[in-house]
Design an enzyme around this catalytic site. Structure first.
Site, PDB file in Angstrom:
ATOM      1  N   CYS A   1     -70.126 -22.904 -45.088  1.00  0.00           N
ATOM      2  CA  CYS A   1     -70.315 -21.908 -46.137  1.00  0.00           C
ATOM      3  C   CYS A   1     -71.714 -22.086 -46.721  1.00  0.00           C
ATOM      4  O   CYS A   1     -72.186 -23.201 -46.913  1.00  0.00           O
ATOM      5  CB  CYS A   1     -69.304 -21.988 -47.268  1.00  0.00           C
ATOM      6  SG  CYS A   1     -67.620 -21.699 -46.751  1.00  0.00           S
TER       7      CYS A   1
ATOM      8  N   ARG B   1     -74.394 -21.702 -41.491  1.00  0.00           N
ATOM      9  CA  ARG B   1     -73.363 -22.486 -42.166  1.00  0.00           C
ATOM     10  C   ARG B   1     -71.979 -21.848 -42.097  1.00  0.00           C
ATOM     11  O   ARG B   1     -70.985 -22.441 -42.532  1.00  0.00           O
ATOM     12  CB  ARG B   1     -73.737 -22.674 -43.643  1.00  0.00           C
ATOM     13  CG  ARG B   1     -75.095 -23.273 -43.853  1.00  0.00           C
ATOM     14  CD  ARG B   1     -75.412 -23.364 -45.316  1.00  0.00           C
ATOM     15  NE  ARG B   1     -74.617 -24.396 -45.955  1.00  0.00           N
ATOM     16  CZ  ARG B   1     -74.984 -25.655 -46.052  1.00  0.00           C
ATOM     17  NH1 ARG B   1     -76.136 -26.045 -45.582  1.00  0.00           N
ATOM     18  NH2 ARG B   1     -74.207 -26.534 -46.636  1.00  0.00           N
TER      19      ARG B   1
ATOM     20  N   TRP C   1     -67.278 -19.818 -43.937  1.00  0.00           N
ATOM     21  CA  TRP C   1     -66.594 -20.431 -42.797  1.00  0.00           C
ATOM     22  C   TRP C   1     -65.195 -20.745 -43.329  1.00  0.00           C
ATOM     23  O   TRP C   1     -65.023 -21.626 -44.166  1.00  0.00           O
ATOM     24  CB  TRP C   1     -67.308 -21.708 -42.357  1.00  0.00           C
ATOM     25  CG  TRP C   1     -66.708 -22.348 -41.148  1.00  0.00           C
ATOM     26  CD1 TRP C   1     -66.983 -22.050 -39.845  1.00  0.00           C
ATOM     27  CD2 TRP C   1     -65.739 -23.398 -41.111  1.00  0.00           C
ATOM     28  NE1 TRP C   1     -66.239 -22.855 -39.008  1.00  0.00           N
ATOM     29  CE2 TRP C   1     -65.473 -23.682 -39.757  1.00  0.00           C
ATOM     30  CE3 TRP C   1     -65.060 -24.129 -42.097  1.00  0.00           C
ATOM     31  CZ2 TRP C   1     -64.561 -24.674 -39.349  1.00  0.00           C
ATOM     32  CZ3 TRP C   1     -64.159 -25.101 -41.700  1.00  0.00           C
ATOM     33  CH2 TRP C   1     -63.915 -25.370 -40.340  1.00  0.00           C
TER      34      TRP C   1
ATOM     35  N   ASN D   1     -68.744 -23.505 -52.112  1.00  0.00           N
ATOM     36  CA  ASN D   1     -68.772 -24.235 -50.837  1.00  0.00           C
ATOM     37  C   ASN D   1     -68.062 -25.558 -51.103  1.00  0.00           C
ATOM     38  O   ASN D   1     -68.361 -26.241 -52.067  1.00  0.00           O
ATOM     39  CB  ASN D   1     -70.245 -24.442 -50.427  1.00  0.00           C
ATOM     40  CG  ASN D   1     -70.440 -25.449 -49.309  1.00  0.00           C
ATOM     41  OD1 ASN D   1     -71.469 -26.081 -49.224  1.00  0.00           O
ATOM     42  ND2 ASN D   1     -69.468 -25.613 -48.450  1.00  0.00           N
ATOM     43  N   GLY D   2     -67.096 -25.900 -50.238  1.00  0.00           N
ATOM     44  CA  GLY D   2     -66.340 -27.147 -50.423  1.00  0.00           C
ATOM     45  C   GLY D   2     -64.859 -26.864 -50.344  1.00  0.00           C
ATOM     46  O   GLY D   2     -64.452 -25.787 -49.892  1.00  0.00           O
TER      47      GLY D   2
ATOM     48  N   GLU E   1     -70.899 -35.489 -24.071  1.00  0.00           N
ATOM     49  CA  GLU E   1     -71.759 -34.476 -24.683  1.00  0.00           C
ATOM     50  C   GLU E   1     -71.812 -33.211 -23.816  1.00  0.00           C
ATOM     51  O   GLU E   1     -71.742 -32.090 -24.323  1.00  0.00           O
ATOM     52  CB  GLU E   1     -73.164 -35.062 -24.908  1.00  0.00           C
ATOM     53  CG  GLU E   1     -74.212 -34.078 -25.392  1.00  0.00           C
ATOM     54  CD  GLU E   1     -73.882 -33.376 -26.698  1.00  0.00           C
ATOM     55  OE1 GLU E   1     -72.944 -33.785 -27.396  1.00  0.00           O
ATOM     56  OE2 GLU E   1     -74.555 -32.368 -27.001  1.00  0.00           O
TER      57      GLU E   1
ATOM     58  N   LYS F   1     -70.602 -29.422 -24.976  1.00  0.00           N
ATOM     59  CA  LYS F   1     -71.439 -28.214 -24.900  1.00  0.00           C
ATOM     60  C   LYS F   1     -70.660 -27.085 -24.234  1.00  0.00           C
ATOM     61  O   LYS F   1     -70.656 -25.958 -24.704  1.00  0.00           O
ATOM     62  CB  LYS F   1     -72.741 -28.465 -24.116  1.00  0.00           C
ATOM     63  CG  LYS F   1     -73.791 -29.294 -24.788  1.00  0.00           C
ATOM     64  CD  LYS F   1     -74.475 -28.668 -25.977  1.00  0.00           C
ATOM     65  CE  LYS F   1     -73.791 -28.934 -27.268  1.00  0.00           C
ATOM     66  NZ  LYS F   1     -73.957 -30.142 -27.969  1.00  0.00           N
TER      67      LYS F   1
ATOM     68  N   GLU G   1     -67.765 -25.786 -26.575  1.00  0.00           N
ATOM     69  CA  GLU G   1     -68.080 -25.030 -27.791  1.00  0.00           C
ATOM     70  C   GLU G   1     -68.669 -23.660 -27.529  1.00  0.00           C
ATOM     71  O   GLU G   1     -68.385 -22.741 -28.280  1.00  0.00           O
ATOM     72  CB  GLU G   1     -68.924 -25.819 -28.812  1.00  0.00           C
ATOM     73  CG  GLU G   1     -69.967 -26.658 -28.295  1.00  0.00           C
ATOM     74  CD  GLU G   1     -70.730 -27.468 -29.329  1.00  0.00           C
ATOM     75  OE1 GLU G   1     -70.474 -27.405 -30.533  1.00  0.00           O
ATOM     76  OE2 GLU G   1     -71.630 -28.183 -28.896  1.00  0.00           O
TER      77      GLU G   1
ATOM     78  N   HIS H   1     -56.191 -44.015 -14.008  1.00  0.00           N
ATOM     79  CA  HIS H   1     -55.153 -44.492 -14.939  1.00  0.00           C
ATOM     80  C   HIS H   1     -54.364 -43.338 -15.549  1.00  0.00           C
ATOM     81  O   HIS H   1     -53.669 -43.531 -16.549  1.00  0.00           O
ATOM     82  CB  HIS H   1     -55.793 -45.367 -16.023  1.00  0.00           C
ATOM     83  CG  HIS H   1     -56.447 -46.589 -15.472  1.00  0.00           C
ATOM     84  ND1 HIS H   1     -55.723 -47.650 -14.956  1.00  0.00           N
ATOM     85  CD2 HIS H   1     -57.749 -46.899 -15.288  1.00  0.00           C
ATOM     86  CE1 HIS H   1     -56.566 -48.579 -14.508  1.00  0.00           C
ATOM     87  NE2 HIS H   1     -57.797 -48.136 -14.691  1.00  0.00           N
TER      88      HIS H   1
ATOM     89  N   LYS I   1     -72.695 -24.728 -38.307  1.00  0.00           N
ATOM     90  CA  LYS I   1     -73.701 -25.745 -37.974  1.00  0.00           C
ATOM     91  C   LYS I   1     -73.601 -26.969 -38.867  1.00  0.00           C
ATOM     92  O   LYS I   1     -73.877 -28.075 -38.443  1.00  0.00           O
ATOM     93  CB  LYS I   1     -75.080 -25.096 -38.118  1.00  0.00           C
ATOM     94  CG  LYS I   1     -76.222 -25.970 -37.701  1.00  0.00           C
ATOM     95  CD  LYS I   1     -76.564 -25.756 -36.254  1.00  0.00           C
ATOM     96  CE  LYS I   1     -77.504 -26.804 -35.719  1.00  0.00           C
ATOM     97  NZ  LYS I   1     -77.152 -27.244 -34.376  1.00  0.00           N
TER      98      LYS I   1
END
Ligand code: F6R
Length: 608
Positions: free
Chosen positions: A2, A27, A74, A100-101, A481, A485, A488, A504, A603
């Site tokens: 946000c 954000r 968000w 925001n929060g 990583e 990528k 997402e 295993h 982000k």
């Protein structure tokens, strides 16, 4: 998570506020809104979708504002709908709030207000804030905000406008970022200073439940107990950045292609070739302190956690210091053991990740010294860590981190070199390490030059819905990583796994419909990895290998190979990751997804 932007001053409040808000779209981008005061009336406009949708709604409306608060969301509590979008009114529509929060005790507060006869319209946790402010309002808006924030549990950054106080905005923050930019007879409030940097560099950061009255001609700040405090403004030393995609279709692709230069930036002025060591300014630690470190604790989330894992391999093997790497969200609820000779390193591109910052604060409270590895000047991590190593990667707009990750690896390599040279590494080895670092920009460029080949391989596999990503040693975090990528930006299920662990259990999932991306660059474990890949092949699994030029034995095993230049095992994550980034990018492109702003993501993760 946000973004908030607010403006009070003589300029066109709607225009300035929406322009500022657009710089915060990274954000959150599921809905947005604007509210403010004009001639004693309060007005509001909101819309689902990107900020541009809200801007269109504003243009269609006759909204006029002299003072404006804006928000890009968000979603946490309540679906991304217009009703749930911010700003939120109180029941009498006298005031509006952006937040925001997370208000963790919102259920209790909501019930208390409902019992007092107040009706709610949204499903958000935020709506309790305007309703509480209105509930406590007896003519003094500052007191009402103080009384409200004292009741809130969790994190918040808020901006409030009230129709009886048209010339001011009240701002408050605890554990969520909020900066006030003080201009010439105007003021700005934003979640990130970049949003108002074109207007002013004079900044006050709010923390610890502080509340501020923000007017065009100045601000007053109060602590959480409502005592007025003197907070001197800081002069930001960094510049507003020009944000553009250039000739690239997406910011992510542009950022992938910037990486040779980003590596140069991260290395610039940070090593001494003659002594084969690194020289890191802003680390703020004495030589003796660094020499006495017996243990390192690394904290990070997501991509930054992957960089932390690579750091642990490197620091242990080269500097011979035991390293523990923790995911911040897990670590913050442990009761960590912090000894005098433990150094904490927090890795965070944004410098704002709520879990990482909570872990940093807990460690500092226990007396630990903290180094931040961070990209954003003025961020919470940059301000609160004892020393900070900046990534110098420039603003990363693509939500999926690429250039910041590569820069993290370069900074970690330099830090490792410095620590290793203070201990066991010889000058000659240090010089060899530096030489390998210095040719990385050209090596990464050679990977980028394979764009067409990687695109064609990506197209071939773009329709598969499940992937394995395998690697060993340095290639294990690298494959985590790479898999992240792909997940997402293309919404494809990709499982990063240490190749030796496949037998295993997970190997049960391998068949002709589940391709494997194999990160083969690590020399130490190369032959072992080949055996693991044979096991995949024997079960009809297709294999796309990312391997170092000159490696033998792969052609009979892999269906497709992306060759990358050979370097030290410690650095090989860098060229291999760049190949993985391009592969993920082109799979996503083929699947026609929203690459720069993937669904459900943001982000900067400023909520727990
Ligand atoms: C993935 C990604 C995230 C971040 C994570 C931590 O591409 O960007 O996984 O790495 O949210 O963010 P920072 O580094 O800002 O703490």
């Amino acid at each position: 998570m946000c973004g908030i932007f607010a403006y009070v001053g003589p300029q066109d409040a709607i225009k300035i506020a929406i322009e500022g808000l657009k710089k915060l779209e990274y954000r959150g981008y599921d809905s947005s809104g604007i509210a403010g005061i004009h001639e004693g009336d309060i007005g509001l406009c909101k819309s689902v979708g990107k900020i541009i949708e809200m801007e269109k709604e504003v243009q269609k409306s006759d909204l006029k504002l002299d003072t404006a608060i804006t928000h890009t969301r968000w979603a946490t509590h309540g679906a991304p709908t217009t009703i749930n979008a911010h700003p939120h009114y109180d029941a009498t529509k006298s005031l509006a709030v952006v937040h925001n929060g997370i208000v963790e005790n919102h259920e209790t507060l909501r019930q208390m207000l409902k019992d007092a006869g107040i009706t709610f319209v949204s499903e958000t946790d935020t709506e309790v804030i305007p309703q509480l402010i209105a509930h406590h309002y007896k003519g003094n808006i500052l007191n009402a905000v103080h009384e409200t924030v004292a009741l809130l549990q969790g994190s918040f950054a808020i901006a409030v406008v009230h129709k009886d106080h048209p010339e001011q905005i009240i701002a408050a923050a605890k554990e969520s970022p909020l900066a006030i930019g003080i201009g010439n007879d105007e003021a700005f409030i934003a979640s990130d200073t970049q949003a108002f940097l074109v207007h002013t560099k004079d900044v006050v950061f709010l923390t610890n439940g502080e509340v501020a009255i923000v007017k065009a001609d100045g601000i007053k700040v109060f602590d959480a107990t409502a005592e007025e405090i003197i907070k001197k403004s800081e002069q930001l030393a960094y510049q507003a950045e020009e944000i553009s995609k250039g000739h690239f279709e997406h910011f992510m692709l542009k950022e992938i292609f910037e990486q040779p230069q980003i590596i140069r930036n991260a290395l610039h002025d940070r090593y001494i070739g003659e002594y084969g060591t690194a020289h890191l300014d802003r680390i703020n630690f004495e030589y003796n302190e660094l020499l006495n470190i017996k243990r390192i604790l690394i904290l990070a989330c997501g991509t930054s956690w992957h960089a932390g894992l690579i750091a642990s391999y490197m620091l242990e093997s080269k500097a011979r210091i035991p390293v523990q790497v923790e995911i911040s969200s897990e670590f913050r609820y442990k009761n960590p053991i912090v000894e005098d000779d433990t150094l904490a390193i927090a890795i965070s591109q944004s410098g704002e990740t709520a879990d990482t910052m909570a872990a940093v604060r807990e460690l500092k409270a226990k007396g630990a010294k903290v180094i931040g590895i961070c990209n954003v000047h003025g961020s919470a991590l940059a301000r609160e860590a004892h020393g900070c190593l900046f990534l110098k990667a420039g603003t990363e707009i693509g939500v999926a981190s690429t250039k910041a990750f590569i820069s993290q690896l370069v900074v970690i390599s330099l830090f490792t070199l410095m620590m290793a040279r203070m201990r066991h590494m010889s000058k000659a080895e240090g010089q060899g390490f530096l030489e390998a670092l210095s040719i990385l920009p050209e090596q990464v460029q050679r990977v980028l030059d394979k764009e067409e080949l990687i695109e064609s391989i990506a197209k071939k596999y773009a329709q598969y819905d499940n992937f394995f990503y395998l690697g060993r040693h340095y290639m294990y975090p690298t494959c985590l990583e790479g898999a992240l990528k792909l997940k997402e930006i293309s919404y494809v299920n990709a499982n990063g796994y240490p190749a030796g662990e496949m037998k295993h259990g997970p190997i049960a999932l391998i068949d002709e419909n589940c391709p494997t991306v194999a990160f083969c660059s690590n020399k130490l474990t190369y032959n072992k990895l080949l055996s693991n890949l044979m096991e995949v092949k024997a079960r009809n699994g297709k294999i796309i290998a990312i391997a170092e030029e000159g490696s033998e034995g792969l052609s009979g095993i892999a269906d497709d190979i992306i060759w990358v230049p050979s370097t030290l095992d410690e650095l090989t994550s860098i060229p291999a990751s760049v190949a993985g980034q391009l592969f993920a990018y082109y799979v996503a492109k083929e699947r026609n997804t929203e690459i720069d702003q993937p669904r459900n993501l943001a982000k900067s993760v400023t909520v727990e």
